[in-house]
Design a protein around this motif. Structure first.
Motif, PDB file in Angstrom:
ATOM      1  N   UNK A   1       0.830  -1.223   0.000  1.00 56.10           N
ATOM      2  CA  UNK A   1       0.000   0.000   0.000  1.00 56.10           C
ATOM      3  C   UNK A   1       0.860   1.268   0.000  1.00 56.10           C
ATOM      4  N   UNK A   2       1.936   1.240   0.791  1.00 54.20           N
ATOM      5  CA  UNK A   2       2.761   2.454   0.927  1.00 54.20           C
ATOM      6  C   UNK A   2       3.623   2.653  -0.318  1.00 54.20           C
ATOM      7  N   UNK A   3       3.685   3.915  -0.781  1.00 57.61           N
ATOM      8  CA  UNK A   3       4.535   4.236  -1.935  1.00 57.61           C
ATOM      9  C   UNK A   3       5.059   5.657  -1.782  1.00 57.61           C
ATOM     10  N   UNK A   4       5.871   6.069  -2.740  1.00 55.88           N
ATOM     11  CA  UNK A   4       6.502   7.381  -2.619  1.00 55.88           C
ATOM     12  C   UNK A   4       5.467   8.522  -2.592  1.00 55.88           C
ATOM     13  N   UNK A   5       4.298   8.278  -3.150  1.00 53.17           N
ATOM     14  CA  UNK A   5       3.296   9.354  -3.200  1.00 53.17           C
ATOM     15  C   UNK A   5       2.506   9.485  -1.891  1.00 53.17           C
ATOM     16  N   UNK A   6       2.315   8.328  -1.181  1.00 53.08           N
ATOM     17  CA  UNK A   6       1.431   8.421   0.000  1.00 53.08           C
ATOM     18  C   UNK A   6       2.147   8.191   1.332  1.00 53.08           C
ATOM     19  N   UNK A   7       3.429   7.820   1.274  1.00 50.08           N
ATOM     20  CA  UNK A   7       4.104   7.395   2.522  1.00 50.08           C
ATOM     21  C   UNK A   7       4.188   8.518   3.547  1.00 50.08           C
ATOM     22  N   UNK A   8       4.477   9.719   3.066  1.00 50.09           N
ATOM     23  CA  UNK A   8       4.604  10.869   3.982  1.00 50.09           C
ATOM     24  C   UNK A   8       3.277  11.089   4.726  1.00 50.09           C
ATOM     25  N   UNK A   9       2.189  11.121   3.954  1.00 46.01           N
ATOM     26  CA  UNK A   9       0.857  11.346   4.552  1.00 46.01           C
ATOM     27  C   UNK A   9       0.482  10.170   5.460  1.00 46.01           C
ATOM     28  N   UNK A  10       0.861   8.955   5.033  1.00 48.88           N
ATOM     29  CA  UNK A  10       0.543   7.741   5.818  1.00 48.88           C
ATOM     30  C   UNK A  10       1.214   7.829   7.189  1.00 48.88           C
ATOM     31  N   UNK A  11       2.494   8.210   7.215  1.00 47.12           N
ATOM     32  CA  UNK A  11       3.223   8.277   8.488  1.00 47.12           C
ATOM     33  C   UNK A  11       2.703   9.428   9.349  1.00 47.12           C
ATOM     34  N   UNK A  12       2.519  10.604   8.727  1.00 43.95           N
ATOM     35  CA  UNK A  12       2.054  11.769   9.489  1.00 43.95           C
ATOM     36  C   UNK A  12       0.664  11.503  10.071  1.00 43.95           C
ATOM     37  N   UNK A  13      -0.228  10.949   9.253  1.00 44.61           N
ATOM     38  CA  UNK A  13      -1.591  10.670   9.753  1.00 44.61           C
ATOM     39  C   UNK A  13      -1.567   9.626  10.871  1.00 44.61           C
TER      40      UNK A  13
END
Ligand code: G3I
Length: 374
Positions: A141-153
């Protein structure tokens, strides 16, 4: 020798520290403590490691699991008696909290927080960002486009859920190797700034919880490179005004990895304290791999090793928290992770499988009693 009815804390501690001092005596103590009929079992009612540590301004406690805490009443009573801080061993990790990308399950963590609050015990959380204990969906699921938002959220949601209830958090765990930053999904997908972002997000979500960078094998005598890189990591973060407040040294002691060098460790702790950071010992236990097959010799060796380590680190007043990775041999990850070659149950912790205190209990009590006031 001891009668539980009359044993006073001071008397018990005096006896313990007198006995725990000499190797031979530790064997006597091992016999006295291990014997279930021994009045010495009254020691753990008279001497609380949490109370001993508190007298010097140190928080002592243990990792706990919701299953054992809720189902094993004698164990729960021992935790309540001996600990001033607890850390959920798995209940606040991604794998437990995040069954799917859009669901959070806090039940187990909430149960531990409620239990701790009802016993006047504070809670340390682990781990907001760690490359292990990630849910099965994470990799796909995690990729370069969503990883930042995934971790911050994740951090905002979890720290926000427990805001005001946490003494401290392991914000980033095990992010460094002797070769530099560990190649984790967070490094690969977000970049080296992931650590700064994790600490900043945590500080915004709960300004009061102490923010810890936690890592392993920092104490080993031959890990000079890791200590040098760790110091540089912390210095650089602080120079960027990253709100890291403490270094967590796990303290999974392994005499088979060369042991620790007290002089080197003391110097390193002084350098970390010089950065204005607190130091937590976050996961203290001792691998019980001694070739000896008698329990007394094994227990005495572990007690000596633990006392050497603990008395060394407690000389540094910036060390304010000591957490054992478990309190009793009844529940230790080492049973599965590092079983003994002779098949004997491992004995890495202050209390044995019958919840009786062992020489390492006496060694820890002595180290706290000898420690300088904070
Ligand atoms: O709760 C599930 C259970 O429902 C399931 O039936 C069972 C079998 O799959 O697994 C259970 O979860 C296990 C969990 O511990 C709770 O017991 C996980 O599989 C298992 O991987 C997990 O291991 C923990 C490990 O971290 C990974 O989270 C260990 O107990 C824990 O001691 C260990 O602790 C780490 C620190 O967080 C970081 N430093 C190193 C230390 C030792 O590895």
């Amino acid at each position: 020798m001891f009668s539980p009815k009359t044993i006073s804390r001071r008397h018990a501690l005096k006896q313990l520290t007198a006995l725990a001092g000499a190797p031979l005596a530790a064997n006597l103590l091992a016999q006295a403590l291990a014997d279930n009929n021994s009045p010495a079992n009254g020691l753990s009612n008279s001497v609380s490691l949490g109370d001993e540590a508190s007298r010097k301004g140190i928080l002592y406690g243990s990792a706990v699991g919701k299953a054992s805490l809720s189902l094993d009443q004698p164990y729960a009573e021992l935790i309540a008696r001996q600990c001033k801080i607890v850390v959920p061993e798995s209940e606040m990790k991604w794998k437990t909290l995040r069954p799917t990308p859009d669901r959070y399950v806090f039940d187990a963590g909430d149960w531990i927080v409620r239990w701790a609050e009802s016993h006047g015990i504070v809670v340390h959380g682990t781990a907001l960002v760690w490359h292990e204990a990630l849910p099965a969906w994470f990799e796909g699921y995690a990729n370069k486009n969503n990883a930042r938002e995934l971790m911050v959220n994740h951090i905002k949601t979890v720290v926000g859920h427990y805001v005001g209830k946490m003494h401290s958090w392991d914000v980033v765990n095990e992010g460094l190797l002797e070769t530099g930053l560990r190649d984790t999904p967070f490094l690969r997908l977000i970049g080296p700034e992931y650590m700064d972002l994790a600490f900043q997000t945590t500080a915004e979500a709960d300004p009061k919880a102490i923010r810890v960078y936690n890592d392993m094998y920092v104490e080993e005598s031959n890990n000079d490179v890791k200590r040098r890189l760790l110091l540089k990591l912390l210095e650089d973060m602080l120079s960027r005004k990253v709100p890291v407040q403490a270094l967590g040294i796990q303290g999974h002691l392994r005499s088979d990895m060369g042991g620790f060098d007290a002089k080197k460790l003391r110097a390193f702790l002084r350098q970390v304290a010089g950065l204005g950071l607190q130091i937590f010992i976050t996961e203290l236990d001792m691998r019980d791999q001694s070739p000896a097959n008698d329990v007394g010799t094994r227990d005495a060796a572990i007690a000596r090793y633990c006392e050497d380590f603990l008395s060394t680190v407690l000389e540094e007043k910036a060390v304010t928290v000591v957490i054992s990775w478990g309190l009793t041999d009844r529940y230790t990850w080492l049973s599965g992770k590092a079983p003994r070659s002779d098949g004997q149950p491992v004995r890495p912790l202050p209390f044995d499988q019958n919840l009786a205190p062992k020489p390492v209990f006496a060694a820890m009590a002595k180290a706290f009693d000898d420690a300088p006031n904070r």
